[in-house]
Write a protein that holds these residues in place. Structure first.
Motif, short mmCIF file in Angstrom:
data_model
loop_
_atom_site.label_atom_id
_atom_site.label_comp_id
_atom_site.label_asym_id
_atom_site.label_seq_id
_atom_site.Cartn_x
_atom_site.Cartn_y
_atom_site.Cartn_z
N MET A 179 0.81 -0.99 -0.05
CA MET A 179 -0.11 -0.06 -0.09
C MET A 179 0.82 1.33 -0.04
O MET A 179 0.24 2.49 0.02
CB MET A 179 -1.02 0.05 1.24
CG MET A 179 -0.27 0.39 2.58
SD MET A 179 -1.35 0.32 3.91
CE MET A 179 -0.53 1.06 5.08
N ARG A 180 2.13 1.02 0.01
CA ARG A 180 3.05 2.34 -0.04
C ARG A 180 2.65 3.11 -1.06
O ARG A 180 2.61 2.89 -2.21
CB ARG A 180 4.71 1.86 -0.13
CG ARG A 180 5.05 1.24 1.30
CD ARG A 180 6.50 0.54 1.16
NE ARG A 180 6.42 -0.31 -0.01
CZ ARG A 180 7.44 -0.47 -0.90
NH1 ARG A 180 8.21 0.62 -0.89
NH2 ARG A 180 7.38 -1.14 -1.98
N VAL A 181 2.62 4.44 -1.04
CA VAL A 181 2.60 5.50 -2.03
C VAL A 181 3.79 6.17 -2.16
O VAL A 181 4.16 6.86 -1.07
CB VAL A 181 1.42 6.15 -1.76
CG1 VAL A 181 1.37 7.39 -3.05
CG2 VAL A 181 0.04 5.55 -1.37
N GLY A 182 4.22 6.43 -3.28
CA GLY A 182 5.54 7.27 -3.72
C GLY A 182 5.26 8.57 -4.33
O GLY A 182 4.07 8.62 -5.31
N LEU A 183 5.50 9.44 -3.62
CA LEU A 183 5.19 10.96 -3.92
C LEU A 183 6.06 11.52 -4.85
O LEU A 183 7.05 11.18 -4.86
CB LEU A 183 4.72 11.74 -2.64
CG LEU A 183 3.82 11.60 -1.72
CD1 LEU A 183 3.74 12.22 -0.42
CD2 LEU A 183 2.71 11.34 -2.16
N PRO A 184 5.52 12.50 -5.65
CA PRO A 184 6.54 13.16 -6.66
C PRO A 184 7.49 13.97 -6.00
O PRO A 184 8.42 14.27 -6.51
CB PRO A 184 5.54 13.73 -7.73
CG PRO A 184 4.10 13.76 -7.04
CD PRO A 184 4.06 12.65 -6.21
N SER A 185 6.88 14.61 -5.18
CA SER A 185 7.90 15.42 -3.98
C SER A 185 7.39 15.04 -2.62
O SER A 185 6.28 15.02 -2.42
CB SER A 185 7.77 16.79 -4.42
OG SER A 185 6.65 17.27 -4.11
N SER A 186 8.39 15.58 -1.99
CA SER A 186 8.33 15.27 -0.25
C SER A 186 8.13 16.58 0.32
O SER A 186 8.51 17.67 -0.29
CB SER A 186 9.41 14.53 0.19
OG SER A 186 9.06 14.29 1.52
N ILE A 187 7.51 16.61 1.38
CA ILE A 187 7.49 17.90 2.31
C ILE A 187 8.87 18.16 2.64
O ILE A 187 9.66 17.43 3.17
CB ILE A 187 6.56 17.67 3.64
CG1 ILE A 187 4.96 17.28 3.23
CG2 ILE A 187 6.76 19.03 4.43
CD1 ILE A 187 4.37 16.99 4.07
#
Length: 184
Positions: free
Chosen positions: A172-180
């Motif tokens: 269920m991990r989701v890779g984000l295009p950019s992080s905080i």
């Protein structure tokens, strides 16, 4: 609380999530020409990942399994990865082993799930389940294998639910295009 139990496997016994099957075949296609394919067969020790309720209620024609290898195998692979940066490193010291074991136990390596050993039942080393290489097996084929082996090692509750949770967390991990961005 015991992690495992041994279940005599015969016709009519149903699989549950957390059942260990030895030498489960995996077929991989290595070439294909038209409607003809050439496959290679490998065998893996696996643990059943499919939910017990689906197996109990005959809602699964195929069973999802994940291979597992003993901790020693993973320690050797960890040493090989460390040798890339330090070619003179010939073995892991106790601190390295403790750190690696702790990271496995704490779920730092999401792809892998560490289970306890059970020497009295045939698991002499800690099994490490690999969620990065799951595959399915037909229910009749898996049943045939288990009956031939006469028994399976079954992961008991709540350890089987813990395995299921780790599997879900991996997928269920989701890779984000950019992080905080950290402001500190």
């Amino acid at each position: 609380m015991e992690w495992y139990s041994k279940v005599e496997f015969k016709e009519g016994v149903k699989f549950e999530q957390g059942d260990f099957i030895r030498r489960c075949p995996f077929y991989s296609v290595v070439s294909q020409e038209g409607d003809k394919a050439r496959a290679v067969t490998s065998a893996y020790d696996v643990v059943v990942i499919t939910q017990s309720c689906d197996l109990e209620n005959d809602k699964a024609d195929r069973v999802l399994v994940a291979p597992w290898m003993p901790l020693g195998y993973h320690l050797e692979r960890h040493l090989q990865s460390m040798q890339k940066g330090k070619p003179d490193k010939k073995e892991l010291n106790t601190k390295d082993k403790r750190h690696f074991f702790s990271n496995l136990k704490d779920g730092i390596y999401h792809r892998y799930h560490l289970l306890d050993c059970w020497p009295d039942g045939g698991l002499d080393e800690f099994p490490v389940v690999d969620f990065g290489f799951v595959f399915s097996v037909s229910l009749p084929e898996l049943t045939r294998i288990a009956i031939a082996q006469r028994s399976v090692i079954r992961l008991n509750s709540p350890y089987k639910e813990h395995l299921s949770q780790a599997f879900a967390r991996y997928f269920m991990r989701v890779g984000l295009p950019s992080s905080i961005r950290n402001p500190f």
